[in-house]
Design a protein around this motif. Sequence first.
Motif, short mmCIF file in Angstrom:
data_model
loop_
_atom_site.label_atom_id
_atom_site.label_comp_id
_atom_site.label_asym_id
_atom_site.label_seq_id
_atom_site.Cartn_x
_atom_site.Cartn_y
_atom_site.Cartn_z
N SER A 128 0.83 -1.22 0.00
CA SER A 128 0.00 0.00 0.00
C SER A 128 0.85 1.26 0.00
CB SER A 128 -0.89 0.07 1.24
OG SER A 128 -1.50 -1.15 1.48
N LEU A 129 1.95 1.15 0.71
CA LEU A 129 2.82 2.31 0.80
C LEU A 129 3.30 2.69 -0.60
CD1 LEU A 129 4.05 3.89 3.21
CD2 LEU A 129 6.12 2.57 2.85
N VAL A 130 3.75 1.69 -1.33
CA VAL A 130 4.21 1.94 -2.69
C VAL A 130 3.06 2.45 -3.53
CG1 VAL A 130 5.10 0.88 -4.79
CG2 VAL A 130 6.04 0.23 -2.55
N ALA A 131 1.91 1.81 -3.38
CA ALA A 131 0.76 2.21 -4.18
C ALA A 131 0.41 3.68 -3.94
CB ALA A 131 -0.44 1.32 -3.85
N SER A 132 0.48 4.09 -2.68
CA SER A 132 0.09 5.46 -2.40
C SER A 132 1.12 6.44 -2.97
CB SER A 132 -0.12 5.68 -0.90
OG SER A 132 1.11 5.85 -0.26
N LEU A 133 2.36 6.01 -2.96
CA LEU A 133 3.41 6.84 -3.57
C LEU A 133 3.17 6.94 -5.07
CD1 LEU A 133 5.39 7.93 -1.52
CD2 LEU A 133 6.38 5.64 -1.45
N HIS A 175 4.70 9.15 -8.36
CA HIS A 175 6.06 8.61 -8.41
C HIS A 175 6.14 7.38 -9.31
CE1 HIS A 175 7.60 11.21 -5.18
NE2 HIS A 175 6.38 11.10 -4.67
N ARG A 176 7.20 7.30 -10.09
CA ARG A 176 7.40 6.17 -11.02
C ARG A 176 8.71 5.45 -10.74
NH1 ARG A 176 3.45 4.80 -11.74
NH2 ARG A 176 1.78 6.10 -12.35
N GLY A 232 6.26 -7.49 -0.20
CA GLY A 232 5.18 -6.54 -0.48
C GLY A 232 5.66 -5.44 -1.41
N TYR A 233 6.85 -5.00 -1.17
CA TYR A 233 7.41 -3.93 -1.99
C TYR A 233 7.55 -4.40 -3.44
CZ TYR A 233 10.65 -0.35 -3.62
OH TYR A 233 11.25 0.66 -4.31
N ARG A 234 8.16 -5.56 -3.57
CA ARG A 234 8.38 -6.10 -4.91
C ARG A 234 7.05 -6.29 -5.65
NH1 ARG A 234 12.47 -8.36 -7.63
NH2 ARG A 234 13.80 -7.94 -5.84
N ASN A 235 6.11 -6.89 -4.95
CA ASN A 235 4.76 -7.03 -5.51
C ASN A 235 4.28 -5.76 -6.17
OD1 ASN A 235 4.26 -9.55 -4.66
ND2 ASN A 235 2.79 -9.00 -3.02
N LEU A 261 2.48 -2.58 -10.49
CA LEU A 261 2.16 -1.24 -10.98
C LEU A 261 3.09 -0.78 -12.09
CD1 LEU A 261 1.48 0.30 -7.47
CD2 LEU A 261 -0.23 -0.41 -9.16
N GLY A 262 4.00 -1.66 -12.48
CA GLY A 262 4.90 -1.32 -13.57
C GLY A 262 5.84 -0.17 -13.22
N LEU A 263 6.31 -0.17 -12.00
CA LEU A 263 7.21 0.90 -11.57
C LEU A 263 8.65 0.48 -11.78
CD1 LEU A 263 5.23 1.68 -8.31
CD2 LEU A 263 5.12 2.91 -10.50
N HIS A 264 9.54 1.41 -11.52
CA HIS A 264 10.96 1.12 -11.77
C HIS A 264 11.79 1.23 -10.50
CE1 HIS A 264 9.76 1.44 -15.91
NE2 HIS A 264 9.18 2.61 -15.61
N ASP A 265 12.69 0.28 -10.34
CA ASP A 265 13.63 0.34 -9.23
C ASP A 265 14.93 -0.32 -9.65
OD1 ASP A 265 15.18 -0.15 -6.92
OD2 ASP A 265 13.37 0.01 -5.68
N ARG A 266 16.00 0.44 -9.59
CA ARG A 266 17.30 -0.09 -10.00
C ARG A 266 18.27 -0.03 -8.82
NH1 ARG A 266 20.77 4.54 -12.43
NH2 ARG A 266 20.16 6.07 -10.87
N SER A 267 17.72 0.08 -7.61
CA SER A 267 18.58 0.24 -6.44
C SER A 267 19.19 -1.08 -6.00
CB SER A 267 17.78 0.84 -5.29
OG SER A 267 16.76 -0.06 -4.90
N PRO A 268 20.32 -1.02 -5.33
CA PRO A 268 20.93 -2.25 -4.81
C PRO A 268 19.99 -2.94 -3.82
CG PRO A 268 22.21 -0.29 -4.17
CD PRO A 268 21.12 0.17 -5.06
N GLY A 269 19.28 -2.15 -3.03
CA GLY A 269 18.37 -2.73 -2.05
C GLY A 269 17.34 -3.62 -2.72
N TYR A 270 16.90 -3.20 -3.86
CA TYR A 270 15.88 -3.95 -4.58
C TYR A 270 16.46 -5.26 -5.11
CZ TYR A 270 11.84 -4.69 -7.61
OH TYR A 270 10.71 -5.20 -8.21
#
Lengths: 340, 340
Positions: A177-182, A187-188, A208-211, A216-225
């Motif tokens: 939900s946190l990601v969804a609300s962002l 935010h993309r 949950g974050y990855r989900n 939502l077709g968002l982007h994340d290229r961080s090491p954490g991800y």
Amino acid sequence: MKAPRQADVARLAGVSQSAVSRVVSGDIDRIPEETQERIRAAVKELGYVPNAAARNLRNKRNRLLGVHTFESVFPHAREDFYFEFLLGIEERAEEIGYDLVLFTSTGTSDGRRRIYRDGTNRLNLADGTVLLGAATDREELARLWHDGYLFVHIGRREVAGAEIPCIIPDYVSAADSLVASLAERGHRHFAYLRSGIEQEAYADRRAGYRNAIERLGLHDRSPGYRGEPELTEEWLDELAAGPETAVVAENIGLAEQLRTGLAARGLSIPADVSVAVLEGSGDEPGHRWDCLVIPRKEIGRIAIDALVARVENPDAEPVSQLVACDLVAGETVAAPRVEE
Amino acid sequence: MKAPRQADVARLAGVSQSAVSRVVSGDIDRIPEETQERIRAAVKELGYVPNAAARNLRNKRNRLLGVHTFESVFPHAREDFYFEFLLGIEERAEEIGYDLVLFTSTGTSDGRRRIYRDGTNRLNLADGTVLLGAATDREELARLWHDGYLFVHIGRREVAGAEIPCIIPDYVSAADSLVASLAERGHRHFAYLRSGIEQEAYADRRAGYRNAIERLGLHDRSPGYRGEPELTEEWLDELAAGPETAVVAENIGLAEQLRTGLAARGLSIPADVSVAVLEGSGDEPGHRWDCLVIPRKEIGRIAIDALVARVENPDAEPVSQLVACDLVAGETVAAPRVEE
DNA sequence: TTGAAAGCGTTACCAG
DNA sequence: CTGGTAACGCTTTCAA
């Protein structure tokens, strides 16, 4: 001056011991008023009080619930970790008429507490036990389960070959939900700050974050991800230069480091980057982070209910329960800065 | 899947039940190594764990200490009243290997907790109990004592015809020293602010105060000293005009009222009047009062020790103990203004 | 309607 | 050295 037993009462009232037992424990359907009176009078006169140990031996029930933490309760209660859980536990136990045993006796010199010590499991003093702990010992948990002991665990805990009934803050949904609300705010491009901790609670956040990112077709290229718990200077440079407008951190500590790192690069929160944290921030000093809040007290209450349900009906399947977390708005999330 | 008993172990090991009992409970002086081994092996194989209820019935001992508060613990713990006591209680119990029962089951609808409910005294689950409460019910206390139940009470509590063992903050000495230290600074004319509360703890403060005043030949013409809990406008006028340079208040609330009243008359603390409080002020906002501090944690520890001493030696006389309070300097006491 | 008696699982005393 | 055996105080079945 010795404590009177039912036999004494019986003698005084001129009835049999079993009659006394019946009256005392309320099974009076088939005992004449008049006899009851006499028995009650004798009880009062002698100051008779039932012996708990004997009752337990007979009944296999105590109306006693255990609370075991793998570290001492109160010092930490202060720090708010156990405290709110305990609040709920006590409250609910009181409501339904159970007493609570705090298993303190099992402390070892290093401050940890064990359940099994020289083969004895003190927990079986209680009808069932709520285990709570950041520091749960998996081996003991497994043994407890294999011994068929009745308990529930606060927080998710996986043990191979055992099905531990847990009361679980729903970090998966909360993170989602946190990601969804962002995302709703526009935010993309996201980044994820991962701690070094490998525990179920963190695995849940990550899932949950990855989900949400994928759904939502968002982007994340961080090491954490990708699975690396790094918050290096190099990466901060990349972040500052990159398209990311939102960061999700696993805990406050990471978020604070991030703030510092960004500030050093002339970026501020939330003007340049929005930050949300997957941990309750309580009333800490400094900025109020956008974060989740674990309904600790409620979880305590639910744990008691789950435990008692099993105590009162041992055939019931042990099941785990998810408890929804709330998201609270702070001052660290805003719409993304407009990219040209 | 049923819990194995000693009998099962005995059968498996091919020995008698009593041999098992001995080995399990460590009374192995006269049992051959070889037999012990066999028994221990059987214990492990069966996953045998001693049954607490049966042991209690036999031994009359639990290694279980009760904690009873006449109101719920945790909500108030926050407010620091019970909290520090509990800290000491838990700490000490852990050190000496006792578990703690929190008697929560006895809650009534009005939030009070009773010990005796429909004739049953749950407390006898424990080997002995620490009672703590501002709100102690004297009748129950008396009955408990007459029933010969083992307990100690935190805070002094007098009950006619019973000699209650208490752990008592030494308010008498504390009040005395407070006055003495004020006198040393040069104060001669005192006033006493009395609350409406009539309880042992307050009687002690008053006794200590009176002692010191008389012993040191000091003066006090305040209503509080005479026994009237009044803080009226008239009296404030008198105070402002009179020779008094020091005021001792029974609690912070009174001291705050005093401050307001004095300010309205153009007087300030401590420049014009010194004020000391017979209550811990903790870390409250506003001025830091000169006051006493109750060593709550230590009292908790002492209570456990006193209780256990009696549990382990029931013949020991129940005795009360005084625990010294510290005086802490704040910002509300100074030398008296010079009266020409 | 009442009471005798059989356990519940342990421990501890005493004969063997 | 070991193993019956009798409590511990209560509940509950079963017979009277």
